[in-house]
Scaffold this active site. Structure first.
Site, mmCIF file in Angstrom:
data_model
loop_
_atom_site.group_PDB
_atom_site.id
_atom_site.type_symbol
_atom_site.label_atom_id
_atom_site.label_comp_id
_atom_site.label_asym_id
_atom_site.label_seq_id
_atom_site.Cartn_x
_atom_site.Cartn_y
_atom_site.Cartn_z
ATOM 1 N N TYR A 1 0.908 -1.292 -0.024
ATOM 2 C CA TYR A 1 -0.097 -0.068 0.174
ATOM 3 C C TYR A 1 0.945 1.222 -0.018
ATOM 4 O O TYR A 1 0.515 2.456 0.662
ATOM 5 C CB TYR A 1 -0.910 0.103 1.193
ATOM 6 C CG TYR A 1 -2.413 -0.758 0.869
ATOM 7 C CD1 TYR A 1 -3.075 -0.449 -0.121
ATOM 8 C CD2 TYR A 1 -2.454 -2.012 1.714
ATOM 9 C CE1 TYR A 1 -4.284 -1.316 -0.200
ATOM 10 C CE2 TYR A 1 -3.700 -2.743 1.448
ATOM 11 C CZ TYR A 1 -4.428 -2.170 0.462
ATOM 12 O OH TYR A 1 -5.741 -3.078 0.066
ATOM 13 N N GLU B 1 1.462 -5.937 -8.976
ATOM 14 C CA GLU B 1 0.968 -6.641 -7.669
ATOM 15 C C GLU B 1 0.951 -8.174 -7.791
ATOM 16 O O GLU B 1 1.327 -8.731 -7.024
ATOM 17 C CB GLU B 1 -0.541 -5.842 -7.404
ATOM 18 C CG GLU B 1 -0.571 -4.735 -7.124
ATOM 19 C CD GLU B 1 -2.035 -4.045 -7.032
ATOM 20 O OE1 GLU B 1 -2.081 -2.921 -6.730
ATOM 21 O OE2 GLU B 1 -2.873 -4.842 -7.283
ATOM 22 N N ASN C 1 -13.377 -3.510 3.776
ATOM 23 C CA ASN C 1 -14.501 -3.596 2.597
ATOM 24 C C ASN C 1 -14.307 -4.712 1.598
ATOM 25 O O ASN C 1 -14.507 -4.857 0.520
ATOM 26 C CB ASN C 1 -14.379 -2.339 1.690
ATOM 27 C CG ASN C 1 -12.813 -2.016 1.228
ATOM 28 O OD1 ASN C 1 -12.090 -2.808 1.619
ATOM 29 N ND2 ASN C 1 -12.602 -0.938 0.423
HETATM 30 P P1 GDP Z 1 -9.692 0.861 -3.789
HETATM 31 O O1 GDP Z 1 -8.856 0.732 -4.942
HETATM 32 O O2 GDP Z 1 -11.153 0.697 -3.985
HETATM 33 O O3 GDP Z 1 -9.461 -0.435 -2.873
HETATM 34 O O4 GDP Z 1 -9.742 2.104 -3.091
HETATM 35 P P2 GDP Z 1 -8.230 3.175 -2.514
HETATM 36 O O5 GDP Z 1 -7.216 2.517 -3.303
HETATM 37 O O6 GDP Z 1 -8.566 4.474 -2.838
HETATM 38 O O7 GDP Z 1 -8.024 2.708 -1.201
HETATM 39 C C1 GDP Z 1 -7.353 1.612 -0.699
HETATM 40 C C2 GDP Z 1 -7.960 0.901 0.594
HETATM 41 O O8 GDP Z 1 -7.858 1.732 1.544
HETATM 42 C C3 GDP Z 1 -9.594 0.545 0.527
HETATM 43 O O9 GDP Z 1 -9.996 -0.524 -0.215
HETATM 44 C C4 GDP Z 1 -9.867 0.608 1.691
HETATM 45 O O10 GDP Z 1 -9.701 -0.814 2.504
HETATM 46 C C5 GDP Z 1 -8.839 1.702 2.500
HETATM 47 N N1 GDP Z 1 -9.329 2.932 2.635
HETATM 48 C C6 GDP Z 1 -9.839 3.881 1.577
HETATM 49 N N2 GDP Z 1 -10.319 4.957 1.974
HETATM 50 C C7 GDP Z 1 -10.159 4.849 3.111
HETATM 51 C C8 GDP Z 1 -10.692 5.839 4.305
HETATM 52 O O11 GDP Z 1 -11.186 6.866 3.955
HETATM 53 N N3 GDP Z 1 -10.534 5.606 5.475
HETATM 54 C C9 GDP Z 1 -9.932 4.416 5.820
HETATM 55 N N4 GDP Z 1 -9.884 4.055 7.391
HETATM 56 N N5 GDP Z 1 -9.652 3.388 5.079
HETATM 57 C C10 GDP Z 1 -9.742 3.501 3.750
#
Ligand code: GDP
Length: 140
Positions: free
Chosen positions: A51, A128, A114
């Site tokens: 990440y 990845e 999620n």
């Molecule tokens: P994805 O591509 O849909 O998984 O979304 P992102 O790449 O933006 O974020 C990666 C992961 O970080 C997400 O799947 C969530 O598990 C976590 N995440 C994203 N936004 C938030 C947030 O606002 N708060 C928290 N606690 N976790 C988040």
């Protein structure tokens, strides 16, 4: 349309609730083939690397803690337009915004917990996949 591969994770909130089979059923019903799969416990360093793109985000530490809180199932998925298709099957990041029938709408506990990860581009999918799997472990 081209046959493509993407990278997927069934996250710790889903493995904890014994939902691996139910998530896989949605992936397969959506037209994707699971061509590699393994259940592992990420170290803190591995989760931070995976990440890394989010390291400046306020939720980074919480995300790393969550992703190391229990087993994950890392997967390579194959199918037509697999990257975009998997994003559709997963649904929006925040389950409150995810469409009916998606993995996240059906199973996610919160925006963080999620249930699923899916690569956001073919380029990132290749990075990845290589982080988690050797070529020998992927059987199409
Ligand atoms: P994805 O591509 O849909 O998984 O979304 P992102 O790449 O933006 O974020 C990666 C992961 O970080 C997400 O799947 C969530 O598990 C976590 N995440 C994203 N936004 C938030 C947030 O606002 N708060 C928290 N606690 N976790 C988040």
């Amino acid at each position: 349309m081209a046959l493509e591969r993407t990278f997927s994770i069934i996250k710790p909130d889903a493995t904890r609730r014994n939902l691996t089979g139910k998530v896989n059923a949605l992936l397969e019903a959506g037209g994707l083939r699971i061509v590699a799969q393994k259940r592992i416990l990420l170290s803190r360093a591995q989760a931070e690397t995976f990440y890394g793109v989010h390291k400046e985000r306020p939720f980074f530490n919480d995300l790393v803690k969550f992703m190391t809180s229990g087993p994950i199932v890392a997967q390579v998925l194959e199918g037509e337009n697999a990257v975009a298709r998997n994003r559709e099957i997963m649904g929006a990041t925040n389950p409150a915004n995810a469409a009916e029938g998606t993995i996240r709408k059906t199973f996610a506990e919160s925006i963080e917990a999620n249930s699923a990860h899916g690569s956001d581009s073919a380029e990132n999918a290749a990075i990845e996949i290589a982080f988690f799997f050797s070529g020998l472990e992927i059987v199409g």
